[in-house]
Design an enzyme around this catalytic site. Structure first.
Site, PDB file in Angstrom:
ATOM      1  N   ASN A 212       0.829  -1.156   0.099  1.00  0.00           N
ATOM      2  CA  ASN A 212      -0.117  -0.054   0.155  1.00  0.00           C
ATOM      3  C   ASN A 212       0.932   1.214  -0.039  1.00  0.00           C
ATOM      4  OD1 ASN A 212       0.409   0.823   2.850  1.00  0.00           O
ATOM      5  ND2 ASN A 212      -0.482  -1.037   3.166  1.00  0.00           N
ATOM      6  N   ASP A 281      -4.887  -6.013   5.215  1.00  0.00           N
ATOM      7  CA  ASP A 281      -5.772  -6.728   5.945  1.00  0.00           C
ATOM      8  C   ASP A 281      -5.722  -8.094   5.308  1.00  0.00           C
ATOM      9  OD1 ASP A 281      -6.876  -4.806   7.593  1.00  0.00           O
ATOM     10  OD2 ASP A 281      -8.119  -4.008   5.987  1.00  0.00           O
ATOM     11  N   LYS A 291       8.671 -17.562  -9.573  1.00  0.00           N
ATOM     12  CA  LYS A 291       7.998 -16.511 -10.040  1.00  0.00           C
ATOM     13  C   LYS A 291       6.784 -16.891 -11.077  1.00  0.00           C
ATOM     14  CE  LYS A 291       8.924 -12.489 -13.139  1.00  0.00           C
ATOM     15  NZ  LYS A 291       9.571 -12.058 -14.324  1.00  0.00           N
ATOM     16  N   PHE A 326      -5.282   4.187  14.118  1.00  0.00           N
ATOM     17  CA  PHE A 326      -5.788   5.053  13.272  1.00  0.00           C
ATOM     18  C   PHE A 326      -6.925   4.338  12.106  1.00  0.00           C
ATOM     19  CE2 PHE A 326      -2.753   8.668  12.721  1.00  0.00           C
ATOM     20  CZ  PHE A 326      -1.785   8.315  13.762  1.00  0.00           C
ATOM     21  N   LYS A 340     -14.778   1.153  14.899  1.00  0.00           N
ATOM     22  CA  LYS A 340     -13.451   0.547  15.162  1.00  0.00           C
ATOM     23  C   LYS A 340     -12.790   0.540  16.570  1.00  0.00           C
ATOM     24  CE  LYS A 340     -11.517   0.828  10.593  1.00  0.00           C
ATOM     25  NZ  LYS A 340     -11.042   1.359   9.556  1.00  0.00           N
ATOM     26  N   LYS A 344     -11.685  -2.870  18.324  1.00  0.00           N
ATOM     27  CA  LYS A 344     -10.489  -2.933  18.633  1.00  0.00           C
ATOM     28  C   LYS A 344     -10.479  -2.770  20.078  1.00  0.00           C
ATOM     29  CE  LYS A 344      -9.078  -2.075  13.976  1.00  0.00           C
ATOM     30  NZ  LYS A 344      -8.044  -2.715  12.884  1.00  0.00           N
TER      31      LYS A 344
HETATM   32  O1  C5P Z   1      -9.409  -2.077  10.274  1.00  0.00           O
HETATM   33  P1  C5P Z   1      -8.320  -1.214   9.921  1.00  0.00           P
HETATM   34  O2  C5P Z   1      -7.449  -1.720   9.149  1.00  0.00           O
HETATM   35  O3  C5P Z   1      -9.072   0.180   9.165  1.00  0.00           O
HETATM   36  O4  C5P Z   1      -7.900  -0.445  11.361  1.00  0.00           O
HETATM   37  C1  C5P Z   1      -6.937   0.518  11.188  1.00  0.00           C
HETATM   38  C2  C5P Z   1      -6.091   0.558  12.487  1.00  0.00           C
HETATM   39  O5  C5P Z   1      -5.606  -0.630  12.931  1.00  0.00           O
HETATM   40  C3  C5P Z   1      -4.707   1.202  12.346  1.00  0.00           C
HETATM   41  O6  C5P Z   1      -4.237   1.672  13.510  1.00  0.00           O
HETATM   42  C4  C5P Z   1      -3.711  -0.105  12.016  1.00  0.00           C
HETATM   43  O7  C5P Z   1      -2.361   0.165  12.290  1.00  0.00           O
HETATM   44  C5  C5P Z   1      -4.293  -1.126  12.857  1.00  0.00           C
HETATM   45  N1  C5P Z   1      -4.218  -2.495  12.205  1.00  0.00           N
HETATM   46  C6  C5P Z   1      -3.831  -3.354  12.913  1.00  0.00           C
HETATM   47  N2  C5P Z   1      -3.518  -4.625  12.098  1.00  0.00           N
HETATM   48  C7  C5P Z   1      -4.201  -4.917  11.109  1.00  0.00           C
HETATM   49  C8  C5P Z   1      -4.950  -3.837  10.531  1.00  0.00           C
HETATM   50  C9  C5P Z   1      -5.068  -2.739  11.182  1.00  0.00           C
HETATM   51  O8  C5P Z   1      -3.180  -3.306  13.795  1.00  0.00           O
HETATM   52  N3  C5P Z   1      -4.362  -6.285  10.814  1.00  0.00           N
END
Ligand code: C5P
Length: 404
Positions: A212, A281, A291, A326, A340, A344
Site C-alpha cells: 500500500n 488486511d 516467479k 488510526f 473501530k 479493537k
Molecule cells: O481496520 P483498519 O485496518 O482500518 O484499522 C486501522 C488501525 O488498525 C490502524 O491503527 C492499523 O495500524 C491497525 N491495524 C492492525 N492490524 C491489522 C490492520 C490494522 O493493527 N491487521
C-alpha cells in the site's frame, strides 16, 4: 507548527577530548531530528576533529574562535546565547567544566555558557583520575546545584588504556538526556512508547507483493514527538520511504505477520502502543516459490485475512496501558472510526480521510479527527503530520495520567 523539537537551536560545544569524534555522530543525529545545530569547537577540540566535518553535517559555519574573521551578528555570542534552546557540551573536558563552574569566560564557548539562560547539558569525557579528582567532582556539584545537567560519563576502556569512569556516554544516551531539555517537556519521561509505522508487503511470489501507499511519515512524526518528551521509543516498521530516528529502538519487518510477532513481543512492557502502520488486511494464501508466469488467462489470487495487531494486543492489555489506532477511510470517516474503537477496544482513534489531493498517504498533512472511547471527538481538519503527532501525544499523556 512542528514537533516540539524540530527547528529548535542547539549549540553543540565540542571540547578537546579524543571523544570529539563521537560528537560528529551526535550532530548528525540531531540534524536528522530536524534540530538546528550550531557547532562550536574550542581550540583543543580542533586538534582532534576538523571544523569542516561539523560544517558538512550541520550545514552551518562552525565557530572556532572569539575573534575570527567573518564573525557576524548571527553568530555573535550574546545573540546565540539568547536564541539557543539548549547548550550541549559533548565531550566536556575537566577544563570546560572547571571554567564553567567558576565563571571563567576566556573563549567563545565559555563566554557564551555564561551569557545563556538556556538549559546546559554536559557529557563529561576524561581520564578516570581526572574525573574522580575532588576538584572535578566539586565543580560538577557546583554546576548541578546551579541547574546544569550531566549525562554520563560511562565506565569503560579509555583512550589512556585504563578502564574506569570517564568515557563519554554514547550519542544515543546523550540524546535521550538532551531531547526533553530541548523540547522543554518531560511528560513521557520513563514511559515506553511502541509505534507501528509504514506499510506491509505481502509476498505473491519471490518478486511481487501486495502493498500500500503508506510512507511512514506519521509514524516517524510520532516517534520524534515521543522522543522529544523523554519517552523510550520502539518503532516496528514495515516498508517506508522515510528514515526513522536512530535514537528509537528500530525493528524492521516486511509482512503483517512479522509485524504482529514483533509488536506482541514489544508490547509486554509498553505503556503506550500506537498503530500508525497501514497493515495489509489480507495476504496471498500461498506465496509461490517460483516467479509466476503469465498464462494468457485471468489470474485469481486466494487471500487469507491477516491478524489484527491492535485488536490482539488490546485483548492482552496490561492495566494502565494506552492503545491508539488510526482509521484511514475514504468515506463515512466518523462512523467507521467509532465502530473501530469499539471493535479493537482502543482508547483513542485518529480518524483520517485519505484519497484527496492535499492530505493522506505519502503527504506531509492529513485531514483528521481524534475520537476517544467515550465517543468524544475533536475534528481537527487539515493538519501537518508533525503537529498532529503533538496533539495525539498530548491526549496520550492525559490518558496515562487518567485525566481524560
Ligand atoms: O481496520 P483498519 O485496518 O482500518 O484499522 C486501522 C488501525 O488498525 C490502524 O491503527 C492499523 O495500524 C491497525 N491495524 C492492525 N492490524 C491489522 C490492520 C490494522 O493493527 N491487521
Amino acid at each position: 507548527m512542528k514537533t516540539s523539537i524540530s527547528n529548535k537551536e542547539v549549540v553543540l560545544g565540542v571540547t578537546g577530548s579524543i571523544a570529539a569524534y563521537k560528537a560528529c555522530d551526535l550532530a548528525s543525529r540531531l540534524v536528522e531530528l530536524g534540530v538546528n545545530v550550531l557547532p562550536v569547537l574550542t581550540r583543543a577540540a580542533q586538534e582532534f576533529v576538523g571544523a569542516v566535518s561539523f560544517e558538512a553535517i550541520t550545514g552551518r559555519r562552525a565557530i572556532t574562535g572569539m575573534f575570527e574573521p567573518l564573525q557576524n551578528t548571527d553568530v555573535e555570542h550574546i545573540a546565540v546565547a539568547q536564541r539557543a534552546h539548549l547548550f550541549l557540551v559533548a565531550p566536556a573536558t575537566a577544563n570546560i567544566i572547571a571554567r564553567a563552574a567558576h565563571g571563567v569566560a576566556d573563549d567563545w564557548l565559555s563566554t557564551t555558557l555564561l551569557a545563556t539562560r538556556a538549559p546546559i547539558l554536559f557529557a563529561p569525557a576524561m581520564n578516570t583520575a581526572m574525573y574522580t579528582h575532588p576538584a572535578t567532582q566539586a565543580n560538577i556539584e557546583l554546576l548541578r546545584a546551579r541547574g546544569c545537567h550531566f549525562v554520563g560519563p560511562g565506565v569503560g576502556r579509555l583512550a589512556c588504556r585504563t578502564v574506569g569512569p570517564g568515557r563519554m556516554s554514547e550519542p544515543a544516551e546523550i540524546l535521550d538526556a538532551a531531547l526533553p531539555l530541548l523540547s522543554g517537556r518531560t511528560d513521557l519521561a520513563g514511559k515506553r512508547v511502541l509505534i507501528t509505522s509504514g506499510a506491509t508487503h505481502e509476498p505473491i511470489d519471490p518478486v511481487r507483493f501486495l502493498g500500500n501507499r503508506s510512507s511512514g511519515k506519521m509514524g516517524r512524526a510520532l516517534a520524534l514527538e515521543a522522543l522529544g518528551r523523554g519517552a523510550h521509543v520502539t518503532v516496528v516498521y514495515g516498508p517506508s520511504s522515510v528514515d526513522y530516528p536512530l535514537n528509537a529502538e528500530l525493528v524492521e519487518v516486511e509482512t503483517a505477520r512479522q509485524m504482529a510477532d514483533a509488536v506482541v513481543e514489544c508490547s509486554r512492557n509498553a505503556d503506550v502502543i500506537i498503530g500508525a502502520a497501514a497493515v495489509a488486511d489480507y495476504r496471498p494464501e500461498q506465496a509461490s516459490q517460483d516467479k509466476r508466469k503469465k498464462t494468457g488467462s485471468p489470474l485469481t489470487l486466494a487471500l487469507t485475512e491477516n491478524p489484527d495487531i491492535l485488536a490482539t494486543v488490546s485483548r492482552e492489555r496490561r492495566p494502565g496501558q494506552v492503545i491508539v489506532g488510526f482509521a484511514a477511510e475514504t468515506r463515512d470517516v466518523m462512523e467507521n472510526a467509532k465502530s473501530k474503537i469499539a471493535a479493537k477496544n482502543l482508547d483513542l482513534i485518529v480518524a483520517n480521510l485519505v484519497g484527496g489531493d492535499d492530505a493522506g498517504f505519502g503527504m506531509d498533512a492529513l485531514r483528521a479527527a481524534i475520537v476517544d472511547k467515550r465517543g468524544n471527538s475533536a475534528d481537527i481538519g487539515h493538519i501537518d503530520k508533525d503537529a498532529l503527532a503533538e496533539r495525539i501525544m498530548d491526549q496520550v499523556v492525559g490518558l496515562l495520567r487518567g485525566s481524560l
